[in-house]
Motif scaffolding. Sequence first.
Motif, PDB file in Angstrom:
ATOM      1  N   UNK A 282       0.856  -1.186   0.000  1.00  0.00           N
ATOM      2  CA  UNK A 282       0.000   0.000   0.000  1.00  0.00           C
ATOM      3  C   UNK A 282       0.894   1.239   0.000  1.00  0.00           C
ATOM      4  N   UNK A 283       0.277   2.414  -0.030  1.00  0.00           N
ATOM      5  CA  UNK A 283       1.048   3.655  -0.008  1.00  0.00           C
ATOM      6  C   UNK A 283       1.880   3.754   1.266  1.00  0.00           C
ATOM      7  N   UNK A 284       1.275   3.376   2.405  1.00  0.00           N
ATOM      8  CA  UNK A 284       2.014   3.402   3.666  1.00  0.00           C
ATOM      9  C   UNK A 284       3.119   2.348   3.659  1.00  0.00           C
ATOM     10  N   UNK A 285       2.829   1.196   3.058  1.00  0.00           N
ATOM     11  CA  UNK A 285       3.853   0.157   2.967  1.00  0.00           C
ATOM     12  C   UNK A 285       5.061   0.618   2.181  1.00  0.00           C
ATOM     13  N   UNK A 286       4.822   1.289   1.042  1.00  0.00           N
ATOM     14  CA  UNK A 286       5.942   1.857   0.291  1.00  0.00           C
ATOM     15  C   UNK A 286       6.672   2.908   1.109  1.00  0.00           C
ATOM     16  N   UNK A 287       5.935   3.627   1.943  1.00  0.00           N
ATOM     17  CA  UNK A 287       6.574   4.616   2.806  1.00  0.00           C
ATOM     18  C   UNK A 287       7.594   3.975   3.734  1.00  0.00           C
ATOM     19  N   UNK A 288       7.243   2.820   4.323  1.00  0.00           N
ATOM     20  CA  UNK A 288       8.191   2.116   5.193  1.00  0.00           C
ATOM     21  C   UNK A 288       9.401   1.629   4.395  1.00  0.00           C
ATOM     22  N   UNK A 289       9.167   1.120   3.178  1.00  0.00           N
ATOM     23  CA  UNK A 289      10.279   0.617   2.380  1.00  0.00           C
ATOM     24  C   UNK A 289      11.216   1.748   1.959  1.00  0.00           C
ATOM     25  N   UNK A 290      10.661   2.867   1.500  1.00  0.00           N
ATOM     26  CA  UNK A 290      11.514   3.980   1.095  1.00  0.00           C
ATOM     27  C   UNK A 290      12.276   4.564   2.281  1.00  0.00           C
ATOM     28  N   UNK A 291      11.640   4.588   3.440  1.00  0.00           N
ATOM     29  CA  UNK A 291      12.329   5.091   4.629  1.00  0.00           C
ATOM     30  C   UNK A 291      13.499   4.192   4.996  1.00  0.00           C
TER      31      UNK A 291
END
Length: 400
Positions: A282-291
């Motif tokens: 999800x968008x939040x999941x990609x947020x964790x990966x990019x972080x």
Amino acid sequence: MKRRAIKGIVWKDLKEVSRERMTVFWILVFPMMWLLVMGGIWGHTSPPVTVKVGVVAYDETGWEITHYMGNVTLDGKKLFKVEPFNETTGALNRLKSGKLDAVLVFPKGFGGNLSAGLPVSVFVYYDKSDPQEYQIARGAVEGFFSEFSNRLGERRGKALSEVLRRELPENLSVKLVPLVEGVASPLTIKEEPVTGRNENPVLFFLAGVMGIQFLFATMSLIGNGTLREIEKGTLRRIASSPATAWDFLLGKFLSTTVLIFGSILGLIAFSKLVFGATIVPSLLGWGFLFTAGFFSMGLGLAIAMATRSIRTTSAAINLISWPLMFLAGIVVPPSVLPDWAQPIVQYFPIGRALQDFRLLEIYHVPTGTVASDLFWLVLTSLGMMFIAILTYRWALKRLD
């Protein structure tokens, strides 16, 4: 900031990587091989384990009980393989040689005492040489006898209750019967089925391989890639051109991001193709990966600029990453780690980001449960990047 210069650096890096077969292997092929091995071995639901039990019984009742034991099944597979023995010594020798998981001994008078309602004992022997096999065998055997004891207690309680109803006045039996039944069955566990999503276990390892990419490939690409340009004199030439050293650094960050997240997209597709299951973040999941990727790039650059040696940087990255691959809960479940390692899972940014990513995308916890962690992870990653930029500036001054 010159976009043309940054774009040129990105394209140069991508072309160079495409020509280096070993780099392509470690970025694209190795993660898929790791996922294939880990997912193939552990990424499936484990079938019930069959416990090999040796039995020594000195009366018929013991053999009757173990006959029922040998017929217990779970998901169509028998839980116990019963092997009869005439005496205890032979059974224990088989246990010590590793050919049995447990030995049951039903002593003389067992059946008579059981029929008379007297307390009885069954002697159980385990080989504790392998702690895991010991726990499995003990859990299975004790689970069987716990259920057997509960059902026996229920039958005795019902039989005694019938006697009390017949022999005692109604006003007295009304009080005593529930008490007797409560003594016979003080606690009843009622299993209630819950319908939920049964996710493929391979998804845990898919997320783990993503974490491995951050621990090794990301740090190596940004750290060793920058040092290689310094050794070739590329950075010195860029610094004397209209492009700046900061354009070069931003180009390095972008090319690393393209390579790593291209690898992650390949892993997502590979998992779906091979195992029939994958994660679509999800968008939040990609947020964790990019972080996690941002923190990894900062850490890799800081190590490289501090050591200023490709060999030393590679050694430092391996020294840091190999323990953290396990201790940060990236390739093993955090629940199996010792207590002293739990803070590493909670506070090392890549481990924390992967744990929240799994909770969100695999176990489907509410978004609000993990969303607040992203704020602190972003702050930590920015702090790491600030340190990396300071070391980069220090390295630039050394070039002058």
